[in-house]
Design an enzyme around this catalytic site. Structure first.
Site, mmCIF file in Angstrom:
data_model
loop_
_atom_site.group_PDB
_atom_site.id
_atom_site.type_symbol
_atom_site.label_atom_id
_atom_site.label_comp_id
_atom_site.label_asym_id
_atom_site.label_seq_id
_atom_site.Cartn_x
_atom_site.Cartn_y
_atom_site.Cartn_z
ATOM 1 C CE1 TYR A 24 0.557 1.539 4.372
ATOM 2 C CE2 TYR A 24 0.730 -0.852 4.515
ATOM 3 C CZ TYR A 24 0.945 0.409 5.065
ATOM 4 O OH TYR A 24 1.544 0.545 6.287
ATOM 5 C CB CYS A 25 1.876 3.855 -1.704
ATOM 6 S SG CYS A 25 1.012 3.786 -3.286
ATOM 7 C CB THR A 26 -0.073 8.408 -0.738
ATOM 8 O OG1 THR A 26 1.107 8.491 0.050
ATOM 9 C CG2 THR A 26 -1.005 9.550 -0.406
ATOM 10 N N GLY A 65 -1.628 4.921 -4.666
ATOM 11 C CA GLY A 65 -1.544 3.766 -5.548
ATOM 12 C C GLY A 65 -0.404 3.745 -6.541
ATOM 13 C CB ILE A 78 -3.734 5.367 2.596
ATOM 14 C CG1 ILE A 78 -2.575 4.386 2.778
ATOM 15 C CG2 ILE A 78 -4.319 5.731 3.958
ATOM 16 C CD1 ILE A 78 -1.335 5.008 3.423
#
Length: 616
Positions: free
Chosen positions: A205-207, A209, A236
């Site tokens: 996961y990241c901010t 995508g 997220i």
């Protein structure tokens, strides 16, 4: 509130799309025209692989922009993330995040995955499978109910300063936080820690995508054991929209616009102040590590105390300490050095006026390059010899010069003896050596066997005339030089690259041959080897060196009488050709600064410049 009033509210739009773009100029023209007409401000990054966009403006204008983008089939399926928020103030936060103007730029990569921009990127079509926010949540929710939980791992693809204010936490699920300064450090982390992921179901996961797209493709490219990689679709941001109470995400989501962070309804604070340890998660003051310029959390109370040198967690691990500021002049930081501060460092500037603003919302900054002089030189003389080069590169580089650790004795070459016409040998008129106070100390990285490390206080008569091949016999002292450089990197780093000249290039090659072994102590992204040669030491027999490299040396018709052309060519041959560049010139024992050579040098360095770009 009426519809008109609602559409006049302010918002931020974030989206990315990987798509093959054949005519970049047409897309640039579209964004410049459309965004300008709608008064949208922010960042648009365009490459042949797609677009990455973060813009702000009136909600009605952002919605019109979305409709215009959707009309182009290239962007079919794009996930547009539109959020209502407050307007940015004209302060340093808005300026740092690029929300005071419109910036549309063509870039090589939408996000910079690796520190080596020369090697081929993984195919984005091989990226991990997307999981919706609900699917992602369900996997975590059921993890402790299934026997397969031990085969599951959460991988955070963000930078350390982002994870410090919020991250996923699920019971019985291992979470890996690489604790990296910037996204481009992730491949290096993986090389050291990949075994923890092998054979696992990896949830990334990241901010928003985009970083997971490339990172998941990179991991899957490693083959057997790394097939099962999944990524949170929309990042997220989409997860918090679906689970406004936070779900398994604790804290706040760091974002790369003037909002700085977005939280859930959960009031709990995850972050802590760097100095006092109290609960704190507000990056609005934009406090930064004095050494590497990464964002750090410093609470209001600690900010009001006497000005301090902030050292982030990573710099503290490298031994860098907190101290007090002496002064700040002309945008350059000057701090009072500790008692053991290195005394033989000469830098054009301590820090450039613009430093990196994190991996994904960055101001362009200069590359910091450590410069290693040649045999019987010193930092001061080498700085003088490279003054023209530094001037030509002043917009993109900052040179830092240091002395080698082996101080050499003063050498006096007596006048040559020559025969008279009557065959009687005589000397040229004798001239005494210079007085000691007029002499500057000379240093070396490698010394000849038998060198006792003493330089004495007087002149030493040379054993014979200058031997241009003497470098072949200088094979000792590299262990002392290596320890010396570890100290330099610890106290004066970080550095983007190392430039070595002549024997300094031999030392640089010695380090790059052991780059993986030295990781964490001597970290760099590239090397520049000028009039280089390979030292005759066992450590150089290591196979092909994969460090990005620029080799500068005289061609077959060059006039370098110090280092043989063949020696420099042999050195270049032990570097991977896929990530090395060779510049041959027709001059002597110098670094050329005229065209076309300086243009080739600039082209190589520009590949490593971290440009301002938005990421999600």
């Amino acid at each position: 509130m009426s519809g008109d009033q609602d559409t006049d509210r302010y918002g931020v739009l974030l989206y990315y799309k990987y798509s093959q773009i054949s005519n970049l100029n047409d897309i640039v023209d579209f964004y410049e025209s459309n965004c300008s007409s709608l008064a949208l401000l922010g960042r648009v990054r365009i490459s042949s692989h797609g677009v990455n966009v973060t813009v702000g403006g009136k909600l009605s204008c952002l919605e019109r922009h979305i409709e215009a983008v959707k009309a182009n089939s290239l962007f079919e399926g794009t996930d547009f993330k539109l959020a209502t928020c407050h307007r940015p103030l004209n302060d340093k936060v808005a300026k740092e995040c690029g929300f005071t103007s419109l910036s549309v730029r063509i870039v090589k990569e939408l996000v910079t995955l690796g520190s080596n921009p020369i090697l081929k990127l993984p195919e984005i079509s091989n990226a991990g499978k997307h999981l919706s926010a609900i699917e992602f949540h369900s996997v975590l929710q059921n993890a402790d109910k299934e026997s397969s939980a031990n085969n599951l791992v959460l991988l955070d693809a963000r930078n350390l300063y982002e994870t410090r204010i919020g991250k996923f936490h699920a019971p019985n699920v291992e979470t890996l936080d690489p604790e990296i300064r910037q996204y481009s450090d992730l491949p290096s982390w993986f090389e050291d820690n990949g075994e923890q992921l092998k054979g696992k179901n990896i949830l990334m996961y990241c901010t928003g995508g985009i970083r997971c797209e490339m990172a998941s493709a990179f991991i899957r490219s490693k083959g057997a054991g790394f097939e099962n990689v999944f990524q949170l679709f929309g990042g997220i941001q989409r997860y918090l929209e679906q689970f406004p109470n936070g779900g398994f995400f604790k804290g706040k989501n760091f974002v790369f616009d003037h909002r700085i962070s977005v939280g859930s309804s959960d009031p709990n604070i995850v972050g802590t102040c760097l100095l006092c340890g109290c609960s704190f998660d507000n990056y609005s003051p934009r406090c930064r590590c004095t050494y590497c310029r990464m964002l750090v959390l410093v609470c209001s109370s600690c900010q009001q105390k006497e000005a301090a040198v902030y050292a982030c967690e990573l710099c503290q691990k490298q031994g860098k300490a907190v101290g007090s500021l002496q002064s700040i002049e002309f945008g350059e930081l000057k701090s009072s050095p500790p008692d053991n501060e290195f005394q033989n460092v000469s830098s054009d500037a301590v820090f450039s006026s613009q430093m990196p603003c994190g991996d994904d919302v960055r101001c362009s900054r200069k590359l910091r390059i450590l410069c290693l002089h040649g045999f019987r030189q010193n930092a001061s003389s080498f700085k003088g010899r490279t003054a023209s080069l530094a001037k030509k590169l002043k917009k993109i580089t900052e040179f830092v010069f240091i002395d080698a650790p082996h101080e050499l004795p003063f050498i006096y070459q007596p006048p040559a003896r020559r025969p008279h016409v009557d065959c009687v040998t005589t000397s040229l008129p004798s001239s005494p050596p210079p007085t000691m106070e007029k002499c500057t100390r000379k240093f070396a990285w490698f010394v000849a066997p038998g060198f006792d490390g003493t330089c004495g206080g007087d002149w030493k008569v040379a054993d014979g005339p200058f031997d241009p091949l003497q470098y072949q016999n200088q094979t000792e002292g590299y262990d002392i030089s290596l320890t010396h450089l570890k100290t330099v990197f610890s106290q004066e780093g970080p550095f983007d690259g190392i430039l070595g000249f002549s024997q300094g290039a031999a030392m640089t090659a010695f380090i790059s041959a052991q780059q993986e072994k030295l990781r964490g102590e001597i970290d760099f992204r590239f090397v520049i080897l000028c009039s280089g040669f390979a030292a005759r030491v066992e450590e150089m027999d290591c196979g092909l060196i994969k460090c990005p490299s620029l080799h500068i040396f005289g061609n077959d018709h060059g006039r370098d009488r110090q280092i043989a052309n063949q020696a420099s060519r042999e050195l270049a041959s032990i570097y991977d050709a896929d990530c090395s560049v060779i510049v041959r010139h027709d001059s002597g024992h110098i670094i050329p600064t005229r065209s076309p050579y300086i243009d080739d040098i600039k082209d190589f360095l520009k590949r490593f410049l971290r440009k301002e770009s938005g990421a999600m």
